[in-house]
Scaffold this motif. Structure first.
Motif, PDB file in Angstrom:
ATOM      1  N   LEU A  99      -2.033  -1.917   7.795  1.00 47.71           N
ATOM      2  CA  LEU A  99      -1.442  -1.533   6.679  1.00 47.71           C
ATOM      3  C   LEU A  99      -1.695  -2.836   5.615  1.00 47.71           C
ATOM      4  O   LEU A  99      -1.450  -3.944   5.973  1.00 47.71           O
ATOM      5  N   ASP A 107       0.183  -4.439   2.610  1.00 50.42           N
ATOM      6  CA  ASP A 107       1.185  -4.576   1.892  1.00 50.42           C
ATOM      7  C   ASP A 107       1.499  -6.096   1.516  1.00 50.42           C
ATOM      8  O   ASP A 107       1.853  -6.942   2.193  1.00 50.42           O
ATOM      9  N   CYS A 131       1.331   4.313   0.652  1.00 48.18           N
ATOM     10  CA  CYS A 131       1.482   3.376  -0.423  1.00 48.18           C
ATOM     11  C   CYS A 131       2.830   3.722  -1.331  1.00 48.18           C
ATOM     12  O   CYS A 131       2.541   4.677  -1.904  1.00 48.18           O
ATOM     13  N   CYS A 132       3.561   2.717  -1.523  1.00 46.78           N
ATOM     14  CA  CYS A 132       4.900   3.167  -2.257  1.00 46.78           C
ATOM     15  C   CYS A 132       5.400   1.871  -2.839  1.00 46.78           C
ATOM     16  O   CYS A 132       5.290   0.789  -2.338  1.00 46.78           O
ATOM     17  N   ASN A 133       6.327   2.024  -3.946  1.00 40.09           N
ATOM     18  CA  ASN A 133       7.285   1.169  -4.150  1.00 40.09           C
ATOM     19  C   ASN A 133       8.751   1.621  -4.137  1.00 40.09           C
ATOM     20  O   ASN A 133       8.742   2.981  -3.934  1.00 40.09           O
ATOM     21  N   PRO A 178       4.337  -2.248  -5.079  1.00 39.05           N
ATOM     22  CA  PRO A 178       3.723  -1.375  -4.338  1.00 39.05           C
ATOM     23  C   PRO A 178       2.982  -1.843  -2.916  1.00 39.05           C
ATOM     24  O   PRO A 178       2.478  -3.085  -3.093  1.00 39.05           O
ATOM     25  N   GLY A 179       2.850  -1.372  -1.958  1.00 38.82           N
ATOM     26  CA  GLY A 179       1.986  -1.653  -0.812  1.00 38.82           C
ATOM     27  C   GLY A 179       2.263  -0.445   0.388  1.00 38.82           C
ATOM     28  O   GLY A 179       3.049   0.306   0.145  1.00 38.82           O
ATOM     29  N   ASP A 180       1.672  -0.441   1.443  1.00 40.41           N
ATOM     30  CA  ASP A 180       1.685   0.241   2.603  1.00 40.41           C
ATOM     31  C   ASP A 180       2.913   0.027   3.393  1.00 40.41           C
ATOM     32  O   ASP A 180       3.266  -1.127   4.100  1.00 40.41           O
ATOM     33  N   ARG A 181       3.849   1.026   3.619  1.00 37.05           N
ATOM     34  CA  ARG A 181       4.872   1.058   4.612  1.00 37.05           C
ATOM     35  C   ARG A 181       5.020   2.228   5.439  1.00 37.05           C
ATOM     36  O   ARG A 181       4.200   3.194   4.975  1.00 37.05           O
ATOM     37  N   ARG A 196       8.018  -2.611   6.202  1.00 37.85           N
ATOM     38  CA  ARG A 196       6.790  -3.472   5.762  1.00 37.85           C
ATOM     39  C   ARG A 196       6.065  -3.767   7.323  1.00 37.85           C
ATOM     40  O   ARG A 196       6.535  -3.546   8.285  1.00 37.85           O
TER      41      ARG A 196
END
Lengths: 263, 263
Positions: A119, A121, B34-36, B49-52, B66
């Motif tokens: 991931l 992030d 990927c979300c905020n 935003p980032g992968d979670r 995270r």
DNA sequence: TGCTAAATCTCGAAC
DNA sequence: GTTCGAGGTTTAGCA
């Protein structure tokens, strides 16, 4: 870009291989399967078999989630060392931690899904309206507490701990301010009292103590009065607004010539 | 038997359909993407935003993880109502809660993996060596504290709260016992002192106060001595052992005739 | 519903 | 490393 590797209903030896690979590469690992869990350390616990979600993160933290409940039923904080083996009861994953010495041992009899996740992030996280924000807001606008209040220092060291704000009122008296983001109880009153007592000894002059919080617990009111302390209602929301305003103002100063409007 | 439905790299409209189906069926839902995230309620926060990993459980709880850190970066306790929509920014999931009024809004720009899980978990969970276990252990074996100690009651109501154990020593004096599972600090000493003072008034006879904990904080020692109180070191581990022994003994009584050995 | 105390609390900062 | 306080604490037990 995130990479995802999936093993659906793998054999335990397949899963073992993938799990070891994921651990070696410090990937995020998700395992959904039927398992039992043993924990021993600060306390000890035993969880009988059932379907759970096991999450291992890059930092070596572990959590075991049941299908319900906000908190994991078992876990281990970041910094664990993981051991894996194929035991006669199933696939074993042991997370070991030192200081304090403790371990969680998970034994999977069946794995429904195993995923290895790479991931990405780096998104910033900002939380607003904490107790510290309240403190900053009061330092920015001391009139929130009372007119003419002038902060001297903040986080002043006093014997029992740290005074949130140390100030002088419009009549020149010293003021100790204790901030709580939520309802202030007896404990907060006693804390403030200790600071006031300690400063009175040090300063040998009158010292006012003001408890700042959105609400005062019922029992705390009486104690507050009996200890000759004061209370000022301040909401975290109001503080967040003040900080937001200050931030926007600061940005405007740098970004826009005087007189120009920005939206 | 657990059922697992997988959508790898789905289009957002596919994901929306599956998500709604999972929510309607009260399944456990895992979304990796990927979300905020925006939160507003007791405080407020914003996560870029980032992968979670997003986990929704059967009880309507939500957590956003995270790739690092034990705790979720954002969450919502059990009992949420979920709303979903396809927004121009992506797939939106909003978890709303009342009392207190708050919501978490997640916007996915990309979903790497979505899984719907029907997990079967009825396994019992047992945790050992809490403060209550320590109390039960001491009631079972008062000699842990000192020889000849005889408990009178436990959880006795005394003005400032509840006394953990109320007993009489071998010389007939009243004894108040305050139990802490971890290092006992000044607060524990003061609490015990309050109980002793309160009971002295009530009983008009000498009352001993004993603080029971695995460890005594540095500052607490002096206060303890000055208030004429006592300290007895007892570890939660020892208590857990006593309870385990008592449990085994109780089982043996029911299961085996006298004189018969069991292994 | 609201308050109180405990938690395998976790987390961060200061000493 | 230990200690201390805060937390969107959560959770469990009661008034």
């Amino acid at each position: 870009m995130a990479e995802v590797e999936l093993l659906k209903e793998p054999e335990l030896n397949e899963a073992l291989e993938a799990l070891r690979r994921g651990l070696a590469k410090r990937l995020v690992i998700l395992i959904i399967g039927c398992c039992n869990v043993h924990y021993k350390g600060r306390a000890s616990s035993k969880l009988e078999p059932g379907d759970r979600i096991v999450l291992i993160k890059e930092d070596g933290s572990l959590q075991v989630h049941r299908p319900y409940g906000y908190e994991p039923v078992n876990w281990q904080p970041p910094g664990c060392v993981f051991h894996t083996e194929l035991h006669e009861e199933g696939l074993r994953l042991v997370a070991v931690r030192h200081t304090p010495k403790e371990h969680v041992r998970i034994t999977f009899s069946k794995i429904h899904l195993l995923t290895l996740l790479n991931l990405v992030d780096s998104g910033a996280f900002a939380l607003h309206a904490t107790e510290e924000d309240m403190q900053r807001a009061i330092l920015l606008e001391p009139s929130l507490i009372e007119p003419g209040l002038k902060p001297i220092t903040y986080e002043k060291r006093v014997e029992p701990g740290f005074v949130d704000i140390y100030a002088r009122d419009r009549e020149g008296r010293l003021v100790v301010i204790e901030i709580k983001r939520k309802t202030a109880g007896r404990d907060a009153v006693l804390q403030l009292h200790k600071y006031v007592q300690s400063l009175k000894k040090e300063a040998k002059t009158p010292v006012r103590g003001i408890l700042v919080a959105p609400k005062l617990a019922k029992g705390a009111q009486k104690l507050l009065v009996s200890l000759n302390l004061e209370y000022k209602r301040v909401s975290p929301k109001k503080c967040a607004e003040i900080l937001e305003r200050a931030k926007r103002k600061a940005l405007t100063q740098y970004m826009a010539p005087a007189g120009e409007e920005r939206f």
